[in-house]
Design a protein around this motif. Sequence first.
Motif, PDB file in Angstrom:
ATOM      1  N   LEU B  46       0.837  -1.205   0.000  1.00  0.00           N
ATOM      2  CA  LEU B  46       0.000   0.000   0.000  1.00  0.00           C
ATOM      3  C   LEU B  46       0.875   1.259   0.000  1.00  0.00           C
ATOM      4  N   LEU B  47       1.895   1.271   0.879  1.00  0.00           N
ATOM      5  CA  LEU B  47       2.790   2.429   0.919  1.00  0.00           C
ATOM      6  C   LEU B  47       3.473   2.650  -0.425  1.00  0.00           C
ATOM      7  N   ARG B  48       3.936   1.549  -1.034  1.00  0.00           N
ATOM      8  CA  ARG B  48       4.647   1.684  -2.314  1.00  0.00           C
ATOM      9  C   ARG B  48       3.741   2.237  -3.406  1.00  0.00           C
ATOM     10  N   VAL B  49       2.471   1.889  -3.347  1.00  0.00           N
ATOM     11  CA  VAL B  49       1.528   2.441  -4.327  1.00  0.00           C
ATOM     12  C   VAL B  49       1.333   3.933  -4.067  1.00  0.00           C
ATOM     13  N   ILE B  50       1.174   4.303  -2.789  1.00  0.00           N
ATOM     14  CA  ILE B  50       0.958   5.716  -2.467  1.00  0.00           C
ATOM     15  C   ILE B  50       2.149   6.549  -2.928  1.00  0.00           C
ATOM     16  N   ILE B  51       3.367   6.020  -2.703  1.00  0.00           N
ATOM     17  CA  ILE B  51       4.572   6.762  -3.054  1.00  0.00           C
ATOM     18  C   ILE B  51       4.780   6.820  -4.561  1.00  0.00           C
ATOM     19  N   GLY B  52       4.275   5.798  -5.266  1.00  0.00           N
ATOM     20  CA  GLY B  52       4.476   5.766  -6.709  1.00  0.00           C
ATOM     21  C   GLY B  52       5.607   4.831  -7.103  1.00  0.00           C
ATOM     22  N   LEU B  53       6.091   4.019  -6.157  1.00  0.00           N
ATOM     23  CA  LEU B  53       7.150   3.059  -6.468  1.00  0.00           C
ATOM     24  C   LEU B  53       6.591   1.818  -7.148  1.00  0.00           C
ATOM     25  N   LEU B  54       5.312   1.561  -6.913  1.00  0.00           N
ATOM     26  CA  LEU B  54       4.688   0.386  -7.516  1.00  0.00           C
ATOM     27  C   LEU B  54       3.467   0.835  -8.312  1.00  0.00           C
ATOM     28  N   LYS B  55       3.455   0.438  -9.581  1.00  0.00           N
ATOM     29  CA  LYS B  55       2.308   0.788 -10.419  1.00  0.00           C
ATOM     30  C   LYS B  55       1.173  -0.173 -10.123  1.00  0.00           C
ATOM     31  N   PRO B  56       0.003   0.317  -9.767  1.00  0.00           N
ATOM     32  CA  PRO B  56      -1.099  -0.602  -9.479  1.00  0.00           C
ATOM     33  C   PRO B  56      -1.542  -1.341 -10.739  1.00  0.00           C
ATOM     34  N   LEU B  57      -2.117  -2.538 -10.545  1.00  0.00           N
ATOM     35  CA  LEU B  57      -2.620  -3.308 -11.684  1.00  0.00           C
ATOM     36  C   LEU B  57      -3.870  -2.645 -12.250  1.00  0.00           C
ATOM     37  N   SER B  58      -4.678  -2.082 -11.336  1.00  0.00           N
ATOM     38  CA  SER B  58      -5.800  -1.277 -11.798  1.00  0.00           C
ATOM     39  C   SER B  58      -6.136  -0.251 -10.717  1.00  0.00           C
ATOM     40  N   GLY B  59      -6.949   0.714 -11.073  1.00  0.00           N
ATOM     41  CA  GLY B  59      -7.276   1.779 -10.139  1.00  0.00           C
ATOM     42  C   GLY B  59      -6.378   2.982 -10.366  1.00  0.00           C
ATOM     43  N   SER B  60      -6.642   4.080  -9.654  1.00  0.00           N
ATOM     44  CA  SER B  60      -5.879   5.302  -9.909  1.00  0.00           C
ATOM     45  C   SER B  60      -5.358   5.928  -8.621  1.00  0.00           C
ATOM     46  N   VAL B  61      -4.181   6.551  -8.738  1.00  0.00           N
ATOM     47  CA  VAL B  61      -3.597   7.323  -7.639  1.00  0.00           C
ATOM     48  C   VAL B  61      -3.539   8.770  -8.102  1.00  0.00           C
ATOM     49  N   ARG B  62      -4.069   9.667  -7.285  1.00  0.00           N
ATOM     50  CA  ARG B  62      -4.052  11.071  -7.678  1.00  0.00           C
ATOM     51  C   ARG B  62      -3.316  11.891  -6.625  1.00  0.00           C
ATOM     52  N   TYR B  63      -2.346  12.689  -7.055  1.00  0.00           N
ATOM     53  CA  TYR B  63      -1.618  13.566  -6.129  1.00  0.00           C
ATOM     54  C   TYR B  63      -2.127  14.980  -6.301  1.00  0.00           C
ATOM     55  N   PHE B  64      -2.392  15.640  -5.181  1.00  0.00           N
ATOM     56  CA  PHE B  64      -2.872  17.017  -5.270  1.00  0.00           C
ATOM     57  C   PHE B  64      -1.699  17.971  -5.128  1.00  0.00           C
ATOM     58  N   ALA B  65      -0.793  17.890  -6.097  1.00  0.00           N
ATOM     59  CA  ALA B  65       0.362  18.780  -6.141  1.00  0.00           C
ATOM     60  C   ALA B  65       0.780  18.920  -7.589  1.00  0.00           C
ATOM     61  N   GLU B  66       1.243  20.097  -7.945  1.00  0.00           N
ATOM     62  CA  GLU B  66       1.602  20.355  -9.327  1.00  0.00           C
ATOM     63  C   GLU B  66       3.059  20.744  -9.436  1.00  0.00           C
ATOM     64  N   GLY B  67       3.657  20.455 -10.590  1.00  0.00           N
ATOM     65  CA  GLY B  67       4.996  20.941 -10.941  1.00  0.00           C
ATOM     66  C   GLY B  67       6.018  20.699  -9.851  1.00  0.00           C
ATOM     67  N   LYS B  68       6.702  21.761  -9.463  1.00  0.00           N
ATOM     68  CA  LYS B  68       7.803  21.658  -8.500  1.00  0.00           C
ATOM     69  C   LYS B  68       7.331  21.172  -7.129  1.00  0.00           C
ATOM     70  N   ASP B  69       6.077  21.491  -6.773  1.00  0.00           N
ATOM     71  CA  ASP B  69       5.546  21.049  -5.475  1.00  0.00           C
ATOM     72  C   ASP B  69       5.615  19.537  -5.335  1.00  0.00           C
TER      73      ASP B  69
END
Lengths: 274, 250
Positions: B46-69
């Motif tokens: 779960l942590l790896r998915v949140i961080i973006g280290l593991l690509k989920p097989l399905s579903g979406s992860v959305r980060y509320f930050a843009e560009g340099k943030d």
Amino acid sequence: MTLIFLEILSYRFFQHALAAAVLTSVLCGIVGTYIVSRRMVFISGGITHTSFGGIGIGYYLGMPPMIGAAVFSVLSALGIEYFSRKGDIRNDSMIAIFWALGMALGILFIFLTPGYAPNLMSYLFGNILTISLVELLALACLTVIIAAAFKLFYRPILYVAFDEEFARTRLIPVQLIKYLMISMIALTIVFSIRVAGIILIISLLTIPQTTANLLTRRFDRIALFSILIGLAGNIGGLILSYYLNIPSGATIILCLVMLFLAVRTIRSWKLLQT
Amino acid sequence: MTKLVELEKITAGYGNQVVLTEVSLTIHERDFLGVIGPNGGGKTTLLRVIIGLLKPLSGSVRYFAEGKDRYNFIGYLPQLMHFDPKFPITAMEVVLSGIMAGNRLIRRVTGKEKMQALQLLEQMGVFHLRDKAIGELSGGERQRLFLCRSIISNPRLLILDEPDTFVDNRFEHDLYAILRELNERMAVIMVSHDIGTISANVKTIACVNRNLHYHRSNIITEQQLAAYDCPIQLITHGNVPHTVLQQHEP
């Protein structure tokens, strides 16, 4: 003694050999530190032997064998990196496949090349005394480029090497850096083959670093000490081989191993004292 | 409350093995989420998915930050022992490695950043070890060092994977005080085996066992765990030291 030394210095072939010894010390000192720190010695051995395939293809196509070796090694290095990332085959088994395939292709293509039979021994064991001016210039260019790259990108190189996954969380282009680094390793190996040969080159990339690592545990200092240790071994071995009239590559390695044993002995003796 | 990360119907795993099924979770600013669950239940996944280290097989992860943030968005403290202890790097360099981000690869470390690194080392009680090689440090010292590395970028979301392993009792106490203080300015997600300390320190709890059960409070009872199908047993709960037993697969 000084006079005799000055006399051999006046020979052009010896000047070239000495320059090559200095350049490979710097080049292999830096790149070897990366190889040893990341435990990539076996991969490097694989890339070295794979390059023999490039030498064979180079001969067969009638182009300079070193160019064939450079292209072939970089491509195989990228291939090894790519397949080891996919992870469906054991990494070391795959390196062995590249290793053997390269050697086999090299032997086949040299056999198929009509007429001319090159001196394979000089590729397998190296001969620093026959290095040409063009090869020397190429070696100098590569040394400058790689030294500059390490100076400029020291931190990203170090951080990715230490903890790739954390670097990914920092959104650093980890895969790009890894591909560039393995290409640098491949080029370093190919350009140093003339000095130590395919079979012995791994020594220049590991013995000075292992010796330096006995004295310090900082990446930048290991690189610096490796260069100095490499210089001592390379130049010492070169001069010794000249006077004793024995093969230069093997003498250089014996000098490096002697240095390693000396540092190790002194260090354990000092540790015993405290 | 401002959203930081939104996971929607995440199914994730390695190869053919699915570890998480249809997990949804939203992380808000100032959250302090404790993640519990059995071994192999998918906490780290779960942590790896949140961080973006593991690509989920399905579903979406959305980060509320843009560009340099996005660069200094997440601070990560991985589980110990996933690195080579013989690697030639000093403690100070390890902390500074938490600053570098994105494509700015040639930038120099400023004097201010070095000061900041030294202050963090001081705060975590490992200042005297700054020039030591990583291999010369004990497990607890390394854990403190990696905590410095994860927060030097002042992230908006701090993710910790079992920060309390290898740590002595005194630092464990300090650690939670530090985390509560950090929580004033960043959201924290923490995986831990120690459900007792978790529930004493976090605001909300998520139980991960292939699915995810979100619990909107830091007090969790055995009945609730049973309802969540989370095979962790609470032995005590209160001011006495807690013990947790994990059930094994039959």
